[in-house]
Design a protein around this motif. Sequence first.
Motif, PDB file in Angstrom:
ATOM      1  N   ALA A  19      43.422 -33.032  33.417  1.00 24.48           N
ATOM      2  CA  ALA A  19      43.228 -33.007  31.961  1.00 24.48           C
ATOM      3  C   ALA A  19      44.267 -32.144  31.254  1.00 24.48           C
ATOM      4  O   ALA A  19      44.642 -32.418  30.125  1.00 24.48           O
ATOM      5  CB  ALA A  19      41.827 -32.500  31.633  1.00 24.48           C
TER       6      ALA A  19
ATOM      7  N   GLU B   3      37.889 -28.380  27.610  1.00 30.76           N
ATOM      8  CA  GLU B   3      37.158 -29.363  28.380  1.00 30.76           C
ATOM      9  C   GLU B   3      36.164 -30.092  27.517  1.00 30.76           C
ATOM     10  O   GLU B   3      35.682 -31.149  27.860  1.00 30.76           O
ATOM     11  CB  GLU B   3      36.454 -28.676  29.540  1.00 30.76           C
ATOM     12  CG  GLU B   3      37.433 -28.294  30.635  1.00 30.76           C
ATOM     13  CD  GLU B   3      36.770 -27.525  31.740  1.00 30.76           C
ATOM     14  OE1 GLU B   3      36.674 -28.045  32.842  1.00 30.76           O
ATOM     15  OE2 GLU B   3      36.346 -26.385  31.492  1.00 30.76           O
ATOM     16  N   ARG B 141      35.100 -36.503  29.597  1.00 32.49           N
ATOM     17  CA  ARG B 141      36.506 -36.942  29.635  1.00 32.49           C
ATOM     18  C   ARG B 141      36.603 -38.073  30.642  1.00 32.49           C
ATOM     19  O   ARG B 141      37.131 -37.924  31.729  1.00 32.49           O
ATOM     20  CB  ARG B 141      37.420 -35.783  30.069  1.00 32.49           C
ATOM     21  CG  ARG B 141      37.554 -34.665  29.066  1.00 32.49           C
ATOM     22  CD  ARG B 141      38.485 -35.041  27.916  1.00 32.49           C
ATOM     23  NE  ARG B 141      38.728 -33.916  27.017  1.00 32.49           N
ATOM     24  CZ  ARG B 141      37.996 -33.623  25.961  1.00 32.49           C
ATOM     25  NH1 ARG B 141      36.922 -34.349  25.664  1.00 32.49           N
ATOM     26  NH2 ARG B 141      38.288 -32.587  25.202  1.00 32.49           N
ATOM     27  N   TYR B 144      40.154 -39.073  32.232  1.00 33.28           N
ATOM     28  CA  TYR B 144      40.701 -38.055  33.125  1.00 33.28           C
ATOM     29  C   TYR B 144      39.891 -38.019  34.433  1.00 33.28           C
ATOM     30  O   TYR B 144      40.441 -37.886  35.523  1.00 33.28           O
ATOM     31  CB  TYR B 144      40.652 -36.679  32.464  1.00 33.28           C
ATOM     32  CG  TYR B 144      41.672 -36.478  31.377  1.00 33.28           C
ATOM     33  CD1 TYR B 144      41.308 -35.959  30.138  1.00 33.28           C
ATOM     34  CD2 TYR B 144      43.011 -36.793  31.580  1.00 33.28           C
ATOM     35  CE1 TYR B 144      42.241 -35.765  29.133  1.00 33.28           C
ATOM     36  CE2 TYR B 144      43.947 -36.602  30.576  1.00 33.28           C
ATOM     37  CZ  TYR B 144      43.552 -36.096  29.358  1.00 33.28           C
ATOM     38  OH  TYR B 144      44.472 -35.910  28.363  1.00 33.28           O
TER      39      TYR B 144
END
Lengths: 214, 276
Positions: A19, B3, B141, B144
């Motif tokens: 990420a 995050e 996410r 990802y």
Amino acid sequence: MANKGRGIKLDDVLDAFVAEVDLPLATSLTEWIQKYPQYTKELTEFAVAWSLMEFIPTYGSTDSDDETLTQNDIVFISDLLKKTRNEYSSVESERNPITSLMIEGRIVGFSIDEFADKVELSAALARKLDRHLIQYITIPLRVIESFAHVLKREVVSIARYLSLPPNFVSSASYKADQPPSMLPQENFFDAVRDDLELTEERRARWLAFEHKEK
Amino acid sequence: MEETSIDEDPPDPLIHPLTRQKRDGSILKRDRKIDTQIVGALVLEPAVLCERALNTSNVTPGYLQEEALVYLIREFHRVGSNDIVDCLTKVLIERCKIIIRGWLGSLDKAEFEDAYRDVISQLIVSILDLESTRGDYLQVRFWYALKRRTIDLYNHYTKAINFDKAVLSLSELPGEDSREDVGESPDTFPSTSVMVDTSRQIERTIIGSDGLNAIADPNHRDAFILYHKYGLQIESNDPKMPTLSKHFGKTPRTIRNWLAETEENLNKWRERENHG
């Protein structure tokens, strides 16, 4: 300043790595290794795989660019959903043969190293068993039972898989002028003796079975 | 990159909160926008929900992002609504298909389809696993999380191929000559007299070209890419620094031989291509 984060799980680190890093350059990898030195090996392997996945040209062997699910896709997904819901009976589950112990391990959520640890082997030994490079008759029953327990599969399914002959190394055989080769098999206990990754405690434990098997 | 989005509002009481901890110890949270999509979807009739999920335009009202789809699949799995689970899962996989196949495209054909199916398998199993937190990050996410899983499996497949090659090379006939790591023996391959250009002035047309696929040994090819494209050093005095030598378990001399050989082979490939 470096957050050693010793309690943090590998999955969390890798999720964050993907990420937060645009491309796994050596500089970014070094930064992350400094943050999480306990995962140096895993981060390096992961970054290398990521780099290669991004950059090696495709073979163009994929099918059309159509994103629609094919009939095979739909059947595969439906079967997988049923299996995951435990709608298959134990008899039916035998009809879904194991194609790779490593893949089965990934499906239940283990990395290769975690999986090997769960069955008390090294990653190299686990791979050899997965690729049928160990003579079936030399494999202790305890190994088969460990795999069955960890993968939540029947012992007979694991045994059946391990008794298969070695794979042809079709994609590994890059010397085009030679036919695909059968890989050699070795005695389980010899493999344990020669394994460089196994702890001495586990080595001794497995070698104790050699005398029991005789 | 955070995050989660910065969200001071409490989570919506109608939907289950996440339970996985972030690296700082706090609990993962979904984006507020995802929660809104979820709440809006839960009140729909099943047929209407499945129809809405088919909408692929993210600017259309009612569009369901992948993170929301993951939550909905889990929720309907929890209550045993298998038809809706089937429908939403197929929608989700259809959205991922091209991207996953693109990521895995450099695998050999023999491994490609297996790897693709394994990514799908792992994704679905993670989503439907209500006992662990494996499905949590997919709700925060998604892309990802999916990419990470794909890289893991890609790594597994390439290691398996290289493992087979290593076993095969050990089983070759006695006397088989190896150019690798034979102590201080001199280089025998003619091209290794060419020094690897440490300034990395490698013509850009070579890198990323189909010529890379023509390199027989994937270790040589991989070392070349990692060195020239990603800046991984051959060796380092710093024991903490990752290096090509450590990664491949070969001496720096062997790595330099690989790089020189690969460069020469690529130059030959390019000459052949240019001259038709």
